[in-house]
Design a protein around this motif. Structure first.
Motif, PDB file in Angstrom:
ATOM      1  N   LYS A 124       0.815  -1.219   0.000  1.00  0.00           N
ATOM      2  CA  LYS A 124       0.000   0.000   0.000  1.00  0.00           C
ATOM      3  C   LYS A 124       0.849   1.270   0.000  1.00  0.00           C
ATOM      4  O   LYS A 124       0.433   2.306  -0.513  1.00  0.00           O
ATOM      5  CB  LYS A 124      -0.921   0.004   1.213  1.00  0.00           C
ATOM      6  CG  LYS A 124      -1.972  -1.090   1.206  1.00  0.00           C
ATOM      7  CD  LYS A 124      -2.846  -1.011   2.453  1.00  0.00           C
ATOM      8  CE  LYS A 124      -3.903  -2.106   2.444  1.00  0.00           C
ATOM      9  NZ  LYS A 124      -4.765  -2.048   3.666  1.00  0.00           N
ATOM     10  N   ALA A 125       2.042   1.196   0.581  1.00  0.00           N
ATOM     11  CA  ALA A 125       2.885   2.385   0.686  1.00  0.00           C
ATOM     12  C   ALA A 125       3.661   2.696  -0.583  1.00  0.00           C
ATOM     13  O   ALA A 125       4.197   3.801  -0.743  1.00  0.00           O
ATOM     14  CB  ALA A 125       3.861   2.228   1.851  1.00  0.00           C
ATOM     15  N   GLU A 126       3.734   1.732  -1.514  1.00  0.00           N
ATOM     16  CA  GLU A 126       4.466   1.955  -2.764  1.00  0.00           C
ATOM     17  C   GLU A 126       3.772   3.011  -3.615  1.00  0.00           C
ATOM     18  O   GLU A 126       2.547   3.078  -3.666  1.00  0.00           O
ATOM     19  CB  GLU A 126       4.567   0.654  -3.554  1.00  0.00           C
ATOM     20  CG  GLU A 126       5.385  -0.426  -2.883  1.00  0.00           C
ATOM     21  CD  GLU A 126       6.846  -0.032  -2.746  1.00  0.00           C
ATOM     22  OE1 GLU A 126       7.375   0.597  -3.684  1.00  0.00           O
ATOM     23  OE2 GLU A 126       7.446  -0.357  -1.703  1.00  0.00           O
ATOM     24  N   PHE A 127       4.561   3.819  -4.295  1.00  0.00           N
ATOM     25  CA  PHE A 127       3.994   4.793  -5.223  1.00  0.00           C
ATOM     26  C   PHE A 127       3.562   4.057  -6.488  1.00  0.00           C
ATOM     27  O   PHE A 127       4.355   3.338  -7.093  1.00  0.00           O
ATOM     28  CB  PHE A 127       5.023   5.863  -5.577  1.00  0.00           C
ATOM     29  CG  PHE A 127       5.233   6.902  -4.510  1.00  0.00           C
ATOM     30  CD1 PHE A 127       4.843   6.676  -3.186  1.00  0.00           C
ATOM     31  CD2 PHE A 127       5.825   8.122  -4.816  1.00  0.00           C
ATOM     32  CE1 PHE A 127       5.032   7.632  -2.195  1.00  0.00           C
ATOM     33  CE2 PHE A 127       6.021   9.086  -3.837  1.00  0.00           C
ATOM     34  CZ  PHE A 127       5.631   8.838  -2.532  1.00  0.00           C
ATOM     35  N   GLY A 128       2.318   4.243  -6.874  1.00  0.00           N
ATOM     36  CA  GLY A 128       1.804   3.633  -8.092  1.00  0.00           C
ATOM     37  C   GLY A 128       1.920   4.583  -9.274  1.00  0.00           C
ATOM     38  O   GLY A 128       2.816   5.440  -9.314  1.00  0.00           O
ATOM     39  N   ARG A 129       1.009   4.446 -10.221  1.00  0.00           N
ATOM     40  CA  ARG A 129       1.040   5.288 -11.428  1.00  0.00           C
ATOM     41  C   ARG A 129       0.372   6.627 -11.124  1.00  0.00           C
ATOM     42  O   ARG A 129      -0.624   7.010 -11.728  1.00  0.00           O
ATOM     43  CB  ARG A 129       0.358   4.550 -12.567  1.00  0.00           C
ATOM     44  CG  ARG A 129       1.090   3.267 -12.995  1.00  0.00           C
ATOM     45  CD  ARG A 129       0.257   2.437 -13.950  1.00  0.00           C
ATOM     46  NE  ARG A 129      -0.129   3.192 -15.131  1.00  0.00           N
ATOM     47  CZ  ARG A 129      -1.119   2.839 -15.957  1.00  0.00           C
ATOM     48  NH1 ARG A 129      -1.812   1.730 -15.709  1.00  0.00           N
ATOM     49  NH2 ARG A 129      -1.415   3.582 -16.992  1.00  0.00           N
ATOM     50  N   TRP A 130       0.974   7.310 -10.172  1.00  0.00           N
ATOM     51  CA  TRP A 130       0.375   8.561  -9.714  1.00  0.00           C
ATOM     52  C   TRP A 130       0.393   9.654 -10.772  1.00  0.00           C
ATOM     53  O   TRP A 130      -0.517  10.472 -10.843  1.00  0.00           O
ATOM     54  CB  TRP A 130       1.071   9.037  -8.437  1.00  0.00           C
ATOM     55  CG  TRP A 130       2.537   9.343  -8.582  1.00  0.00           C
ATOM     56  CD1 TRP A 130       3.569   8.483  -8.381  1.00  0.00           C
ATOM     57  CD2 TRP A 130       3.124  10.591  -8.964  1.00  0.00           C
ATOM     58  NE1 TRP A 130       4.769   9.108  -8.605  1.00  0.00           N
ATOM     59  CE2 TRP A 130       4.525  10.403  -8.962  1.00  0.00           C
ATOM     60  CE3 TRP A 130       2.613  11.845  -9.301  1.00  0.00           C
ATOM     61  CZ2 TRP A 130       5.413  11.426  -9.284  1.00  0.00           C
ATOM     62  CZ3 TRP A 130       3.486  12.872  -9.629  1.00  0.00           C
ATOM     63  CH2 TRP A 130       4.864  12.659  -9.612  1.00  0.00           C
ATOM     64  N   ARG A 131       1.432   9.684 -11.584  1.00  0.00           N
ATOM     65  CA  ARG A 131       1.482  10.714 -12.624  1.00  0.00           C
ATOM     66  C   ARG A 131       0.279  10.614 -13.554  1.00  0.00           C
ATOM     67  O   ARG A 131      -0.290  11.629 -13.976  1.00  0.00           O
ATOM     68  CB  ARG A 131       2.778  10.611 -13.423  1.00  0.00           C
ATOM     69  CG  ARG A 131       4.030  11.035 -12.680  1.00  0.00           C
ATOM     70  CD  ARG A 131       5.265  10.979 -13.578  1.00  0.00           C
ATOM     71  NE  ARG A 131       6.463  11.422 -12.881  1.00  0.00           N
ATOM     72  CZ  ARG A 131       7.188  10.639 -12.080  1.00  0.00           C
ATOM     73  NH1 ARG A 131       6.814   9.368 -11.885  1.00  0.00           N
ATOM     74  NH2 ARG A 131       8.263  11.110 -11.489  1.00  0.00           N
ATOM     75  N   THR A 132      -0.103   9.389 -13.889  1.00  0.00           N
ATOM     76  CA  THR A 132      -1.250   9.199 -14.778  1.00  0.00           C
ATOM     77  C   THR A 132      -2.531   9.699 -14.124  1.00  0.00           C
ATOM     78  O   THR A 132      -3.303  10.444 -14.740  1.00  0.00           O
ATOM     79  CB  THR A 132      -1.396   7.705 -15.138  1.00  0.00           C
ATOM     80  OG1 THR A 132      -0.220   7.275 -15.813  1.00  0.00           O
ATOM     81  CG2 THR A 132      -2.602   7.477 -16.034  1.00  0.00           C
ATOM     82  N   GLU A 133      -2.754   9.309 -12.869  1.00  0.00           N
ATOM     83  CA  GLU A 133      -3.984   9.753 -12.207  1.00  0.00           C
ATOM     84  C   GLU A 133      -3.998  11.263 -12.013  1.00  0.00           C
ATOM     85  O   GLU A 133      -5.011  11.927 -12.311  1.00  0.00           O
ATOM     86  CB  GLU A 133      -4.153   9.073 -10.853  1.00  0.00           C
ATOM     87  CG  GLU A 133      -5.427   9.531 -10.157  1.00  0.00           C
ATOM     88  CD  GLU A 133      -5.686   8.815  -8.857  1.00  0.00           C
ATOM     89  OE1 GLU A 133      -6.225   7.692  -8.921  1.00  0.00           O
ATOM     90  OE2 GLU A 133      -5.373   9.383  -7.781  1.00  0.00           O
ATOM     91  N   PHE A 134      -2.901  11.815 -11.525  1.00  0.00           N
ATOM     92  CA  PHE A 134      -2.858  13.253 -11.288  1.00  0.00           C
ATOM     93  C   PHE A 134      -3.092  14.027 -12.589  1.00  0.00           C
ATOM     94  O   PHE A 134      -3.826  15.018 -12.622  1.00  0.00           O
ATOM     95  CB  PHE A 134      -1.511  13.660 -10.691  1.00  0.00           C
ATOM     96  CG  PHE A 134      -1.251  13.182  -9.285  1.00  0.00           C
ATOM     97  CD1 PHE A 134      -2.103  12.289  -8.653  1.00  0.00           C
ATOM     98  CD2 PHE A 134      -0.122  13.614  -8.601  1.00  0.00           C
ATOM     99  CE1 PHE A 134      -1.847  11.838  -7.362  1.00  0.00           C
ATOM    100  CE2 PHE A 134       0.143  13.180  -7.312  1.00  0.00           C
ATOM    101  CZ  PHE A 134      -0.714  12.287  -6.694  1.00  0.00           C
ATOM    102  N   ALA A 135      -2.453  13.577 -13.670  1.00  0.00           N
ATOM    103  CA  ALA A 135      -2.594  14.273 -14.953  1.00  0.00           C
ATOM    104  C   ALA A 135      -4.041  14.219 -15.446  1.00  0.00           C
ATOM    105  O   ALA A 135      -4.548  15.196 -16.010  1.00  0.00           O
ATOM    106  CB  ALA A 135      -1.655  13.667 -15.986  1.00  0.00           C
ATOM    107  N   ARG A 136      -4.699  13.095 -15.240  1.00  0.00           N
ATOM    108  CA  ARG A 136      -6.086  12.985 -15.682  1.00  0.00           C
ATOM    109  C   ARG A 136      -7.002  13.900 -14.878  1.00  0.00           C
ATOM    110  O   ARG A 136      -7.928  14.509 -15.427  1.00  0.00           O
ATOM    111  CB  ARG A 136      -6.549  11.530 -15.585  1.00  0.00           C
ATOM    112  CG  ARG A 136      -5.915  10.644 -16.656  1.00  0.00           C
ATOM    113  CD  ARG A 136      -6.262   9.179 -16.478  1.00  0.00           C
ATOM    114  NE  ARG A 136      -5.606   8.357 -17.515  1.00  0.00           N
ATOM    115  CZ  ARG A 136      -5.611   7.041 -17.541  1.00  0.00           C
ATOM    116  NH1 ARG A 136      -6.236   6.352 -16.576  1.00  0.00           N
ATOM    117  NH2 ARG A 136      -4.987   6.382 -18.509  1.00  0.00           N
TER     118      ARG A 136
END
Length: 344
Positions: free
Chosen positions: A304-316
């Motif tokens: 749960k603590a690992e960074f996922g594909r945050w750039r994709t979600e944030f950009a969307r």
């Protein structure tokens, strides 16, 4: 056609992904990392001092449980219809709370922040206003060289509850703003999940922009207290008709992230478009990079603590045309916002 400049990056409880939330270090770091505004949550002490804690229950974010002299303050209360057990700010004076040390709320998820446990103390609203009045905050410039002082997005928490126990947050907040010279400051935005307290603040002569916080489900605590089972649901308030009604009372809405992006990570810009059509700004909370908080489809391998594909979600989310985003790691969002084109 509405042109939306790059959205504001609002440091959620300060830079709380890096340091324990609502601490002086989290606020100062938010300035250093380029946040456009800082969001504190405001609750009250027994003697009417406004302090900055996400909730009035402080067992999970301070060392209060380690203080033997405060053991008898642990109790159970019903706050906005939810039974909560712990230690509550309204049962302490400011002098007592000022002796406590703050802690990371999610130590297993954010061990690097938890490494700073005990380094800071609870902050008052007055302390944050003083920080925002320093040259470092007031003298901030935008990328084009124009003045862009760091703003305050103040969230009034549990206003109906606090009013019921003789601590009217609207009056206390208005008084504190007046004493600090912030009553009509252009840097000020006020938000709450209870629209009625926003109206009372306007009636008290407080300026700034008013933003109504909206959950994905349920109904606002003030409406439930007034109307019971007949209370207007949040879902009804974000219908085209509901938004049109809000447009006459507030300047914007701030919605849960899941209302703008699905569990599959698909952006849903319709709400933003509907709100903009009636002149409301739209903000969203909260952008966090860890798997635990990302849309299911955008989580990576690992825990749960690992960074996922945050750039994709944030950009969307940014691409929906929102006017501002709340972020635990303002530096990560700053990176994307500065690269993103304006949304037309």
């Amino acid at each position: 056609m509405r042109v939306n400049p790059r959205p504001l990056v609002i440091a959620h409880r300060g830079a709380c992904g890096h340091r324990p939330e609502h601490g002086a270090d989290a606020y100062r770091l938010a300035l250093e990392l380029g946040a456009d505004a800082i969001e504190p949550d405001i609750v009250a002490t027994r003697d009417g001092v406004l302090i900055l804690r996400h909730e009035n229950e402080i067992g999970g974010t301070t060392d209060v449980a380690d203080h033997v002299s405060f053991a008898d303050r642990r109790t159970t209360k019903t706050i906005d219809g939810v039974e909560v057990t712990g230690w509550f700010t309204e049962d302490f004076t400011w002098a007592e709370l000022s002796t406590l040390r703050i802690r990371e709320r999610l130590p297993k998820l954010r061990p690097l922040s938890a490494a700073h446990d005990g380094e800071g103390r609870i902050q008052r609203l007055a302390d944050l206003l003083s920080l925002l009045d320093t040259d470092a905050a007031r003298g901030r410039l935008a990328a084009d060289g124009s003045p862009a002082p760091v703003g305050l997005v103040a969230e009034i928490k549990h206003a109906t509850y606090f009013k019921s126990i003789g601590l009217p947050l609207d009056q206390l907040f208005a008084q504190e703003l007046s004493e600090a010279g912030w009553t009509n400051d252009s840097r000020l935005t006020i938000e709450s999940f209870e629209q009625t307290v926003l109206g009372r603040l306007r009636g008290l002569g407080v300026g700034g922009r008013l933003v109504y916080l909206i959950e994905a489900e349920g109904a606002a605590a003030d409406l439930v207290a007034r109307d019971g089972s007949a209370a207007l649901l949040y879902g009804e308030q974000v219908s085209p008709e509901g938004l049109a009604a809000l447009a006459g009372a507030v300047d914007g809405i701030s919605v849960a992230k899941k209302m703008l992006v699905t569990s599959k990570g698909v952006a849903q810009p319709g709400l933003v478009e509907d709100a903009h059509a009636v002149g409301l700004d739209v903000f969203t909370w909260t952008l966090r990079p860890e798997n635990r908080f990302l849309s299911k489809a955008l989580r990576s391998g690992g825990g749960k603590a690992e960074f996922g594909r945050w750039r994709t979600e944030f950009a969307r989310i940014i691409g929906t045309g929102v006017d501002g985003v709340f972020a635990d790691f303002p530096d990560l969002v700053r990176e994307l916002v500065d690269r993103a084109p304006a949304v037309v």
